[in-house]
Design a protein around this motif. Structure first.
Motif, PDB file in Angstrom:
ATOM      1  N   ASP A 113       0.799  -1.227   0.000  1.00 39.48           N
ATOM      2  CA  ASP A 113       0.000   0.000   0.000  1.00 39.48           C
ATOM      3  C   ASP A 113       0.838   1.287   0.000  1.00 39.48           C
ATOM      4  O   ASP A 113       0.348   2.357   0.371  1.00 39.48           O
ATOM      5  CB  ASP A 113      -0.952   0.033   1.196  1.00 39.48           C
ATOM      6  CG  ASP A 113      -1.927  -1.139   1.167  1.00 39.48           C
ATOM      7  OD1 ASP A 113      -2.375  -1.492   0.060  1.00 39.48           O
ATOM      8  OD2 ASP A 113      -2.221  -1.694   2.232  1.00 39.48           O
ATOM      9  N   ALA A 114       2.096   1.188  -0.405  1.00 41.35           N
ATOM     10  CA  ALA A 114       2.927   2.391  -0.532  1.00 41.35           C
ATOM     11  C   ALA A 114       2.547   3.122  -1.815  1.00 41.35           C
ATOM     12  O   ALA A 114       1.593   2.759  -2.506  1.00 41.35           O
ATOM     13  CB  ALA A 114       4.402   2.019  -0.539  1.00 41.35           C
ATOM     14  N   ASP A 115       3.287   4.194  -2.158  1.00 43.21           N
ATOM     15  CA  ASP A 115       3.004   4.933  -3.384  1.00 43.21           C
ATOM     16  C   ASP A 115       3.252   4.060  -4.606  1.00 43.21           C
ATOM     17  O   ASP A 115       4.098   3.161  -4.601  1.00 43.21           O
ATOM     18  CB  ASP A 115       3.898   6.178  -3.462  1.00 43.21           C
ATOM     19  CG  ASP A 115       3.531   7.215  -2.422  1.00 43.21           C
ATOM     20  OD1 ASP A 115       2.413   7.147  -1.889  1.00 43.21           O
ATOM     21  OD2 ASP A 115       4.380   8.090  -2.154  1.00 43.21           O
ATOM     22  N   TRP A 116       2.520   4.355  -5.672  1.00 46.06           N
ATOM     23  CA  TRP A 116       2.752   3.676  -6.937  1.00 46.06           C
ATOM     24  C   TRP A 116       4.088   4.130  -7.525  1.00 46.06           C
ATOM     25  O   TRP A 116       4.425   5.299  -7.470  1.00 46.06           O
ATOM     26  CB  TRP A 116       1.630   3.984  -7.929  1.00 46.06           C
ATOM     27  CG  TRP A 116       0.329   3.327  -7.593  1.00 46.06           C
ATOM     28  CD1 TRP A 116      -0.719   3.875  -6.914  1.00 46.06           C
ATOM     29  CD2 TRP A 116      -0.053   1.992  -7.922  1.00 46.06           C
ATOM     30  NE1 TRP A 116      -1.733   2.962  -6.801  1.00 46.06           N
ATOM     31  CE2 TRP A 116      -1.364   1.808  -7.406  1.00 46.06           C
ATOM     32  CE3 TRP A 116       0.570   0.946  -8.603  1.00 46.06           C
ATOM     33  CZ2 TRP A 116      -2.046   0.605  -7.556  1.00 46.06           C
ATOM     34  CZ3 TRP A 116      -0.116  -0.241  -8.746  1.00 46.06           C
ATOM     35  CH2 TRP A 116      -1.405  -0.411  -8.230  1.00 46.06           C
ATOM     36  N   THR A 117       4.821   3.178  -8.094  1.00 48.70           N
ATOM     37  CA  THR A 117       6.080   3.471  -8.770  1.00 48.70           C
ATOM     38  C   THR A 117       5.922   3.166 -10.249  1.00 48.70           C
ATOM     39  O   THR A 117       5.482   2.070 -10.622  1.00 48.70           O
ATOM     40  CB  THR A 117       7.235   2.621  -8.192  1.00 48.70           C
ATOM     41  OG1 THR A 117       7.361   2.892  -6.801  1.00 48.70           O
ATOM     42  CG2 THR A 117       8.545   2.933  -8.894  1.00 48.70           C
ATOM     43  N   ALA A 118       6.264   4.139 -11.080  1.00 48.64           N
ATOM     44  CA  ALA A 118       6.122   3.960 -12.531  1.00 48.64           C
ATOM     45  C   ALA A 118       7.430   3.459 -13.131  1.00 48.64           C
ATOM     46  O   ALA A 118       8.522   3.836 -12.713  1.00 48.64           O
ATOM     47  CB  ALA A 118       5.734   5.286 -13.178  1.00 48.64           C
ATOM     48  N   TYR A 119       7.318   2.593 -14.123  1.00 46.87           N
ATOM     49  CA  TYR A 119       8.471   2.086 -14.855  1.00 46.87           C
ATOM     50  C   TYR A 119       8.351   2.517 -16.317  1.00 46.87           C
ATOM     51  O   TYR A 119       7.267   2.421 -16.908  1.00 46.87           O
ATOM     52  CB  TYR A 119       8.534   0.563 -14.785  1.00 46.87           C
ATOM     53  CG  TYR A 119       8.883   0.030 -13.416  1.00 46.87           C
ATOM     54  CD1 TYR A 119      10.197  -0.255 -13.071  1.00 46.87           C
ATOM     55  CD2 TYR A 119       7.880  -0.203 -12.474  1.00 46.87           C
ATOM     56  CE1 TYR A 119      10.514  -0.753 -11.821  1.00 46.87           C
ATOM     57  CE2 TYR A 119       8.190  -0.709 -11.222  1.00 46.87           C
ATOM     58  CZ  TYR A 119       9.509  -0.980 -10.897  1.00 46.87           C
ATOM     59  OH  TYR A 119       9.814  -1.471  -9.665  1.00 46.87           O
ATOM     60  N   ALA A 120       9.441   2.941 -16.881  1.00 47.21           N
ATOM     61  CA  ALA A 120       9.422   3.375 -18.275  1.00 47.21           C
ATOM     62  C   ALA A 120       9.201   2.192 -19.211  1.00 47.21           C
ATOM     63  O   ALA A 120       8.634   2.337 -20.293  1.00 47.21           O
ATOM     64  CB  ALA A 120      10.724   4.088 -18.623  1.00 47.21           C
ATOM     65  N   PRO A 238      -6.796   3.842 -13.962  1.00 42.82           N
ATOM     66  CA  PRO A 238      -6.480   4.337 -12.617  1.00 42.82           C
ATOM     67  C   PRO A 238      -5.609   5.584 -12.659  1.00 42.82           C
ATOM     68  O   PRO A 238      -4.894   5.831 -13.630  1.00 42.82           O
ATOM     69  CB  PRO A 238      -5.711   3.175 -11.974  1.00 42.82           C
ATOM     70  CG  PRO A 238      -5.944   2.004 -12.859  1.00 42.82           C
ATOM     71  CD  PRO A 238      -6.209   2.538 -14.215  1.00 42.82           C
ATOM     72  N   VAL A 239      -5.673   6.356 -11.609  1.00 43.16           N
ATOM     73  CA  VAL A 239      -4.806   7.525 -11.445  1.00 43.16           C
ATOM     74  C   VAL A 239      -3.744   7.158 -10.417  1.00 43.16           C
ATOM     75  O   VAL A 239      -4.055   6.702  -9.325  1.00 43.16           O
ATOM     76  CB  VAL A 239      -5.610   8.746 -10.958  1.00 43.16           C
ATOM     77  CG1 VAL A 239      -4.668   9.937 -10.749  1.00 43.16           C
ATOM     78  CG2 VAL A 239      -6.697   9.085 -11.963  1.00 43.16           C
ATOM     79  N   PHE A 240      -2.475   7.353 -10.763  1.00 47.82           N
ATOM     80  CA  PHE A 240      -1.392   6.858  -9.933  1.00 47.82           C
ATOM     81  C   PHE A 240      -0.585   7.971  -9.263  1.00 47.82           C
ATOM     82  O   PHE A 240       0.529   7.745  -8.833  1.00 47.82           O
ATOM     83  CB  PHE A 240      -0.444   6.003 -10.770  1.00 47.82           C
ATOM     84  CG  PHE A 240      -1.100   4.770 -11.314  1.00 47.82           C
ATOM     85  CD1 PHE A 240      -1.237   3.644 -10.529  1.00 47.82           C
ATOM     86  CD2 PHE A 240      -1.591   4.749 -12.603  1.00 47.82           C
ATOM     87  CE1 PHE A 240      -1.840   2.504 -11.021  1.00 47.82           C
ATOM     88  CE2 PHE A 240      -2.203   3.609 -13.099  1.00 47.82           C
ATOM     89  CZ  PHE A 240      -2.327   2.487 -12.306  1.00 47.82           C
ATOM     90  N   ASP A 241      -1.127   9.177  -9.175  1.00 44.15           N
ATOM     91  CA  ASP A 241      -0.322  10.279  -8.646  1.00 44.15           C
ATOM     92  C   ASP A 241      -0.458  10.449  -7.135  1.00 44.15           C
ATOM     93  O   ASP A 241       0.000  11.425  -6.582  1.00 44.15           O
ATOM     94  CB  ASP A 241      -0.694  11.588  -9.349  1.00 44.15           C
ATOM     95  CG  ASP A 241      -2.180  11.900  -9.222  1.00 44.15           C
ATOM     96  OD1 ASP A 241      -2.609  12.926  -9.762  1.00 44.15           O
ATOM     97  OD2 ASP A 241      -2.897  11.104  -8.591  1.00 44.15           O
ATOM     98  N   SER A 242      -1.110   9.493  -6.450  1.00 43.64           N
ATOM     99  CA  SER A 242      -1.173   9.572  -4.995  1.00 43.64           C
ATOM    100  C   SER A 242      -1.256   8.172  -4.415  1.00 43.64           C
ATOM    101  O   SER A 242      -1.651   7.217  -5.088  1.00 43.64           O
ATOM    102  CB  SER A 242      -2.392  10.385  -4.546  1.00 43.64           C
ATOM    103  OG  SER A 242      -3.572   9.676  -4.836  1.00 43.64           O
ATOM    104  N   ALA A 243      -0.876   8.050  -3.152  1.00 44.97           N
ATOM    105  CA  ALA A 243      -0.861   6.745  -2.501  1.00 44.97           C
ATOM    106  C   ALA A 243      -2.250   6.171  -2.348  1.00 44.97           C
ATOM    107  O   ALA A 243      -2.429   4.976  -2.162  1.00 44.97           O
ATOM    108  CB  ALA A 243      -0.193   6.865  -1.142  1.00 44.97           C
ATOM    109  N   SER A 244      -3.262   7.019  -2.396  1.00 43.93           N
ATOM    110  CA  SER A 244      -4.631   6.547  -2.208  1.00 43.93           C
ATOM    111  C   SER A 244      -5.268   6.051  -3.489  1.00 43.93           C
ATOM    112  O   SER A 244      -6.405   5.597  -3.485  1.00 43.93           O
ATOM    113  CB  SER A 244      -5.496   7.680  -1.640  1.00 43.93           C
ATOM    114  OG  SER A 244      -5.527   8.771  -2.550  1.00 43.93           O
TER     115      SER A 244
END
Length: 254
Positions: A113-120, A238-244
């Motif tokens: 449940d931590a922040d989302w991490t994006a991969y290129a 989904p929107v990934f710019d916040s932990a929620s």
């Protein structure tokens, strides 16, 4: 004479039923598996992976180390997208939970449940999560068809191999990108639906015995496949710019 004719008439339906369920040659079964799977829009899979190593130390005491992983994924091969969850456990440490969402352009992962991490690179989340794609198990089926047995049992085709074989050992380790051990015993069973030729489930066990190190390593891999061309996409991106931000799924895979 009447009894003979009656007996023949009774046997005829049984003969026709037997003819309808006659097993196809192994090569044809494998080709049907490959052809039907190549055109899939989507599918769902649940795969569990467990390794157990038992070793005796210099004092004669036995230690056991166990690791396991479960991965629940819904994948869309043509669009190169997917989403799912994964749980890792390495005794004696606490289990960790990961979630992932992958598009053709980018992939996202978060742990506990931590922040989302994006991969290129979209493939990174799938590789790091070890969500073996369906193609891996299709190749495994072809290997077992070559070295083991294939039987028609009711509405299923069952592939099976039990024992050890150096050539098979090399092919399996190449498939899973692992190093082959000299002494490995396998017990593998794979089931295909006899009507659709889709892979339904499998069980895989390998036992490596290292007598010089007084160690035995057992690997167990089990899985189920379903929702062929019926898996549902996320209701919205989904929107990934916040932990929620949590991807909302539209099926009951999890």
């Amino acid at each position: 004479m009447k009894k003979i004719i009656l007996s023949a008439l009774l046997l005829l339906p049984l003969f026709l039923l037997s003819a309808c369920t006659t097993a196809l040659p192994g090569e044809e079964v494998m080709q049907n598996l490959v052809n039907r799977s190549a055109d899939l829009d989507s599918y769902h899979q649940f795969v569990a992976f467990r390794t157990t190593t038992t070793k005796e130390d210099l004092n004669g005491a036995t230690t056991v180390n166990e690791q396991y992983t479960t991965a629940d994924a819904t994948l869309f091969p043509e669009e190169k997208t997917g989403y799912g969850k994964r749980i890792n456990k390495n005794n004696p440490y606490p289990a960790t939970k990961s979630e992932f969402y992958v598009t053709a352009e980018v992939g996202y992962v978060r742990t506990d449940d931590a922040d989302w991490t994006a991969y290129a690179t979209p493939d990174v989340p799938l590789a790091s999560l070890q969500v073996y794609p369906l193609e891996t198990f299709i190749e495994l089926s072809q290997i077992i068809e070559t070295y083991g047995t294939l039987e028609r049992k009711g509405d299923e085709y069952v592939l099976h191999f039990s024992g050890s074989d150096d050539a098979l050992n090399k092919e399996i380790n190449y498939l899973f990108q692992t190093f082959p051990a000299e002494r490995t015993d396998y017990d593998i069973e794979i089931r295909l639906d006899a009507e659709t030729f889709y892979l339904s489930d499998f069980s895989y066990r390998s036992i490596v015995t290292q007598a010089d190190q007084k160690a035995v390593s057992t690997t167990e891999l089990t899985g189920e496949f379903d929702l062929y061309d019926q898996a549902k996409k996320l209701k919205s991106t989904p929107v990934f710019d916040s932990a929620s931000s949590v991807p909302e799924t539209s099926d009951s895979s999890f």
